[in-house]
Design an enzyme around this catalytic site. Sequence first.
Site, PDB file in Angstrom:
ATOM      1  N   ASP A 453       0.828  -1.203   0.000  1.00  0.00           N
ATOM      2  CA  ASP A 453       0.000   0.000   0.000  1.00  0.00           C
ATOM      3  C   ASP A 453       0.868   1.260   0.000  1.00  0.00           C
ATOM      4  OD1 ASP A 453      -2.308   1.550   0.154  1.00  0.00           O
ATOM      5  OD2 ASP A 453      -3.149   0.448   1.845  1.00  0.00           O
ATOM      6  N   ASP A 522     -11.028   2.330  -2.570  1.00  0.00           N
ATOM      7  CA  ASP A 522     -11.463   2.119  -1.187  1.00  0.00           C
ATOM      8  C   ASP A 522     -12.988   2.179  -1.088  1.00  0.00           C
ATOM      9  OD1 ASP A 522      -9.016   1.659  -0.078  1.00  0.00           O
ATOM     10  OD2 ASP A 522      -8.685   3.718   0.579  1.00  0.00           O
TER      11      ASP A 522
END
Length: 698
Positions: A453, A522
């Site tokens: 990430d 997301d």
Amino acid sequence: MITSVTDDFWVLETSQMAYACGLDPDGRLVHTYWGARLPAQADYPRPQATPESSSFNQPAQLVAEEYPAYGGPKYTEPCLKASFPDGTRDLDLRFVGATIEAEGQPTLHLRLRDAVYPFTVTLHYRLHEDHGLIERSATIRHEGDGPAVMLERVWSAQWHFPAQQQTRLTHLAGRWYDEFALHRETLTPGVKVLESRRVTTGHDHQPWFALDLGGAQEDHGDVWFGALAWSGNWKLAAEVTAFSTTRVSLGVNDWDFAWQLNPGESFVTPSCLAGFTQAGHGGASQRMHDFIRDRVLPDGHTLRPVLYNSWEATFFDVDESSQTRLAEVAADLGTELFVVDDGWFHGRNLDNAGLGDWWPDARKFPNGLTPLIERVKALGMTFGLWVEPEMVNPDSDLYRAHPDWVIHFPSRPRTEARGQLILNVARPEVQAYLTDTLSRLLQENDIRFIKWDMNRSVSEPGWPDAPGDPRELWVRYVQGFYQILSTLREQHPQVRWQTCSGGGGRVDLGVLRLASQAWVSDNTHAAARLAIQDGYSRVFPANTMEAWVTDADRGELPLEFRLHVSMLGLLGLGGQLLDWTQAEREVARTQIALYKSIRHLVQRGDQYRLRSAQEQAYSAVQYLSKDRSEGVLFAFRTHLARPATLPPLYLRGLEPGALYAVEGMEGPRSAEAWMHMGLSLGLGDYQSAVRKIQRLLG
Ligand code: GLA
């Protein structure tokens, strides 16, 4: 095939596309043709003499140069700008030779050299014949022994389009939580710029374009398209000149960029891929999908497992027992890969501490990760883990030991975002630290999957003790990131990697050489996701598109609908499964089993967007195996204000003359009937359908 028609004119041909360039009578390397393949070599236009010009319209303004360098009277976008040690900021590139490599993917190399300085540019054109694509890059070299030459812009390619035509640019734009929205606009005189200044690819735009002359549809019409294989700052400049010529340039962003090119050194640009198809925007996407699966991804044809990710279930409350309980339910539902997200490592209880200290938190995992991993394996799953290696929280052992490892200007405050700073992975010692630390983690634990990430963009882009120009950061950072990831890949071939940057902030053809799949957004609300995924599919294949069902829309949308949306890519679960009712678990179990029976079609087949979720409340996607023997149709209805009779769905790509059965529909019927009469489904708001398609033996 690449043909040197004469020693100053070259034609690159695939079965359906051709591209031609050569030297004009003044010795400039110019573009003459890009489009459908023509029957004979003699059909391709040769470079022409530049028409008479005036003092304001000098020749350099008028010609379509393959790789224009800034020099002479030139006011349109160049690909290259350099400054010589004596202060000269002007390039005069002359052709010096060409070679054609015939082995493997044929490649044309065109060499240019400055008229005065020992400075060369080699343009590379690799032809991907099976995919109908050209891959361009450039090598810039300081051949002398004097002081350094400063590069101020060095792009990968400029692509030219038919002149005197209105051109329509299709591109993707968005932001965090709302990535990949499709935009289509007619270009007008001037320069349209898309870019990233974030040190990553970014959520805002994709380094990708599709261009047509106004008439292309999803399934037919001429489309030119291209993408840059780069995961850092990039720029796309789509220019319509004063003479109604259109060109699109792509490369590393020149904003705040500089590169000190020392004697004997080369700068090699990232690759820019481009192609032409007569099969419309859908055909352009299919070309990209095939190319990415066949040539870019490390494992483009391996079927991806059904994944569980714990982020939205437990956030930072990760420990052995919370994860074990989730793993037990996940396995029972059919999950094959269990991924522990953020919160597992030293001192990580919230987002304000821990990043940098990549070992298990002793309070949460007193016996390390092994007991959990063993339990996950006993349940029949493999184990995966989240990391964010480029980041550091000021509250971490790493930062306390090495505060100077972060990107910063000494005189400025270090702006934190999500409580974190960015390690300068351009620095060799940072690369070594991260490679060693992560390598140990992978050695000591049976980890098969890593989610990598990157949860912020850069600020105060300083590199105080940079060996060269500190503005090299923009490129060296990305090179460092690639370096760490490729070393880890080599050392730990059993591990598969996922790219993520707060969702879809770092997905591109560069990182997909190293990572097998991507976290797209997301935003996991299924209705929003339909549009985001449609945008993503413009460029990237479904076998890279991770899609989990979480609790974001639980109770709001039917679980079946949410699962079907995720089945368009790599189905995963990400909800708090312990709260799911038996009925919900049963639905999930059934749909996961269904997904396993069709995932080879989704992940390896051709994708057809029958009705785009970007534009329609009733959308549909079809996947078809390469041999056209089987497929699967997905249809979704979100909200339509009034009761509606839904329009028919017209299947695509079926083998003419063959008979096909579509699950739940009367038949069998001919391929032509399914494609031209279509089929009608009755769906209410937020209902969906998945129908298998089967070719029958004739
Ligand atoms: C990012 C990712 C999420 C999750 C969190 C963890 O936002 O996109 O999926 O991993 O970080 O902090």
